[in-house]
Design a protein around this motif. Structure first.
Motif, PDB file in Angstrom:
ATOM      1  N   THR A  60       0.843  -1.194   0.000  1.00 23.32           N
ATOM      2  CA  THR A  60       0.000   0.000   0.000  1.00 23.32           C
ATOM      3  C   THR A  60       0.877   1.243   0.000  1.00 23.32           C
ATOM      4  OG1 THR A  60      -1.746  -1.149   1.232  1.00 23.32           O
ATOM      5  CG2 THR A  60      -1.779   1.261   1.278  1.00 23.32           C
ATOM      6  N   ARG A  61       0.557   2.178  -0.858  1.00 23.68           N
ATOM      7  CA  ARG A  61       1.298   3.436  -0.941  1.00 23.68           C
ATOM      8  C   ARG A  61       0.399   4.566  -0.464  1.00 23.68           C
ATOM      9  NH1 ARG A  61       5.750   3.526  -4.202  1.00 23.68           N
ATOM     10  NH2 ARG A  61       5.218   5.489  -5.219  1.00 23.68           N
ATOM     11  N   ASP A  75       1.862  11.039  -8.034  1.00 21.68           N
ATOM     12  CA  ASP A  75       0.477  11.457  -8.175  1.00 21.68           C
ATOM     13  C   ASP A  75       0.148  12.400  -7.024  1.00 21.68           C
ATOM     14  OD1 ASP A  75      -0.094  10.011 -10.505  1.00 21.68           O
ATOM     15  OD2 ASP A  75      -0.476   8.184  -9.357  1.00 21.68           O
ATOM     16  N   PRO A 109      -7.606  -2.273   0.345  1.00 22.66           N
ATOM     17  CA  PRO A 109      -6.454  -1.667  -0.332  1.00 22.66           C
ATOM     18  C   PRO A 109      -6.849  -0.399  -1.075  1.00 22.66           C
ATOM     19  CG  PRO A 109      -7.221  -3.597  -1.533  1.00 22.66           C
ATOM     20  CD  PRO A 109      -7.977  -3.581  -0.240  1.00 22.66           C
ATOM     21  N   GLY A 110      -5.977   0.588  -1.045  1.00 25.80           N
ATOM     22  CA  GLY A 110      -6.227   1.809  -1.799  1.00 25.80           C
ATOM     23  C   GLY A 110      -5.975   1.557  -3.275  1.00 25.80           C
ATOM     24  N   THR A 111      -6.982   1.695  -4.072  1.00 24.95           N
ATOM     25  CA  THR A 111      -6.847   1.456  -5.503  1.00 24.95           C
ATOM     26  C   THR A 111      -7.590   2.542  -6.263  1.00 24.95           C
ATOM     27  OG1 THR A 111      -8.806   0.038  -5.492  1.00 24.95           O
ATOM     28  CG2 THR A 111      -6.671  -1.049  -5.263  1.00 24.95           C
ATOM     29  N   GLY A 112      -7.076   2.883  -7.422  1.00 23.71           N
ATOM     30  CA  GLY A 112      -7.751   3.860  -8.266  1.00 23.71           C
ATOM     31  C   GLY A 112      -7.971   5.166  -7.547  1.00 23.71           C
ATOM     32  N   LYS A 113      -9.220   5.587  -7.478  1.00 26.24           N
ATOM     33  CA  LYS A 113      -9.547   6.871  -6.877  1.00 26.24           C
ATOM     34  C   LYS A 113      -9.841   6.761  -5.376  1.00 26.24           C
ATOM     35  CE  LYS A 113      -9.241   9.130 -10.745  1.00 26.24           C
ATOM     36  NZ  LYS A 113      -8.764   8.056 -11.608  1.00 26.24           N
ATOM     37  N   ASN A 114      -9.761   5.558  -4.815  1.00 27.80           N
ATOM     38  CA  ASN A 114      -9.973   5.347  -3.387  1.00 27.80           C
ATOM     39  C   ASN A 114      -8.600   5.379  -2.709  1.00 27.80           C
ATOM     40  OD1 ASN A 114     -10.781   4.601  -0.842  1.00 27.80           O
ATOM     41  ND2 ASN A 114     -11.698   2.651  -1.453  1.00 27.80           N
ATOM     42  N   PHE A 115      -8.111   6.575  -2.434  1.00 23.90           N
ATOM     43  CA  PHE A 115      -6.720   6.760  -2.022  1.00 23.90           C
ATOM     44  C   PHE A 115      -6.526   6.510  -0.528  1.00 23.90           C
ATOM     45  CE2 PHE A 115      -8.788  10.874  -1.548  1.00 23.90           C
ATOM     46  CZ  PHE A 115      -8.313  11.323  -0.320  1.00 23.90           C
ATOM     47  N   ARG A 116      -5.254   6.300  -0.135  1.00 24.35           N
ATOM     48  CA  ARG A 116      -4.843   6.186   1.263  1.00 24.35           C
ATOM     49  C   ARG A 116      -3.802   7.275   1.537  1.00 24.35           C
ATOM     50  NH1 ARG A 116      -8.681   4.054   0.805  1.00 24.35           N
ATOM     51  NH2 ARG A 116      -9.240   1.853   0.898  1.00 24.35           N
ATOM     52  N   ALA A 136       3.081   7.551  -2.387  1.00 24.64           N
ATOM     53  CA  ALA A 136       2.432   7.599  -3.690  1.00 24.64           C
ATOM     54  C   ALA A 136       2.513   8.995  -4.293  1.00 24.64           C
ATOM     55  CB  ALA A 136       0.963   7.193  -3.562  1.00 24.64           C
TER      56      ALA A 136
END
Length: 342
Positions: A2-3, A64, A295-302, A37
């Motif tokens: 996870t980033r 990003d 997990p943070g993926t796409g537009k669901n960020f962490r 990230a």
């Protein structure tokens, strides 16, 4: 792995005075940390409070970004208590929409600088103070419906939940409740067909309810409704700390690991100097929330966002981010029981 997006501005040297050399060293060091990230960038009317053109030149082209409008929103609320996307004042709501339009232009400038659509999300908010007179879900719905129709150049709108107005409790932000925000966002998605999410900041959910379980409950609530658009690890404390008063929204760093989490990278004395023993954000709570969020993926960020100790050096400012990032990565890589996403 996870980033995480790093809200580095909350620990930046520029908080205490503008020194381009110190700020540049700080940003470069943060961007080079493993597990980053990109940056959460504050929009106040520009993308850096001292020198946007300088700031854009510092950005790593491979990173990003998430752009947050909360600093500019709070600055405007200090002079106009009717300012906000949920404002019942026509003038206050229009001013907020124009502010978000300016933020979108800034997203374009950032994308142009790095040569691609690098902003994954723009965080907006349900200001103003929701005391029953200044804010309404109807006003927020009208605002979101209008701005969701714009071209967002690859970014997704994320309504960041801040602490809600609670009668008899001094608010940090005092905006609409998560339930009100969720109903409104769902209505706008259904009427416009445009994607939108809601982001949770751990500390802001907890200080709202004065309970460390609140953030996990908020995450589960949004996951069940398929509305989670981001999750940021940022601490708070129920007692006064060197960062501010009890229950203040001051991005308190996490607590050190306990013996349960001892290992080869256990904290050194220097690490302990930049962490906060009184913080309610523990590794165990990081684990449970990251597990619930998925997990943070796409537009669901962490993300992570922490303050630096008062009078910190550049190295200490980087260290508090580095150690928080280490703990977040550790929490995100533990063996979790299988979970079926809603």
């Amino acid at each position: 792995m996870t980033r995480f997006f790093v809200g580095a501005y909350a620990a930046a040297p520029s908080l205490t005075g503008w020194n381009p050399s110190a700020e540049g060293r700080f940003l470069k060091s943060v961007a080079e940390l493993e597990g980053v990230a990109g940056l959460e960038v504050p929009f106040t009317g520009a993308l850096h409070k001292d020198d946007e053109a300088w700031f854009l030149r510092q950005l790593p082209e491979q990173a990003d970004f998430v752009v947050t409008t909360i600093p500019g929103t709070m600055a405007r609320l200090s002079s106009d208590p009717c300012f906000g996307l949920a404002s019942t004042s026509t003038a206050g709501r229009r001013a907020a929409i124009d502010f978000i339009r300016d933020a979108l232009k800034a997203v374009g400038r950032l994308n142009e600088r790095v040569g691609r659509s690098a902003v994954v999300a723009l965080e907006i908010h349900s200001a103003p103070w929701a005391d029953g007179q200044h804010a309404s879900t109807a006003a927020l719905s009208d605002s979101l419906t209008e701005i969701s129709q714009w071209e967002w150049n690859g970014a997704q709108l994320a309504l960041e939940h801040c602490d809600a107005f609670v009668l008899g409790q001094a608010p940090a932000k005092g905006f609409l409740s998560l339930e009100e925000e969720a109903v409104t966002v769902r209505r706008v998605i259904e009427s416009t067909g445009r994607p939108m999410g809601i982001a949770i900041n751990w500390g802001r959910s907890v200080l709202e309810q004065r309970r460390p379980e609140a953030a996990l409950e908020h995450i589960n609530f949004l996951r069940e409704g398929d509305l989670l658009g981001g999750f940021v690890l940022s601490g708070c404390a129920g007692v006064d700390t060197r960062y501010g008063a009890a229950w203040a929204d001051v991005h308190v760093p996490p607590a050190p690991r306990t013996e349960r989490h001892a290992g080869p990278s256990v904290e050194s004395a220097a690490d302990l100097d930049v962490l906060e023993a009184s913080s309610l954000l523990t590794v165990e709570r990081m684990e449970e929330c990251l597990r619930a969020a998925g997990p943070g993926t796409g537009k669901n960020f962490r993300g992570i966002k922490v303050a630096a100790p008062p009078h910190a050096t550049v190295e200490q400012r980087v260290a508090v981010i580095s150690k928080t990032l280490d703990l977040a990565i550790y929490a995100a890589t533990q063996d979790w029981p299988s979970r079926t996403a809603p």
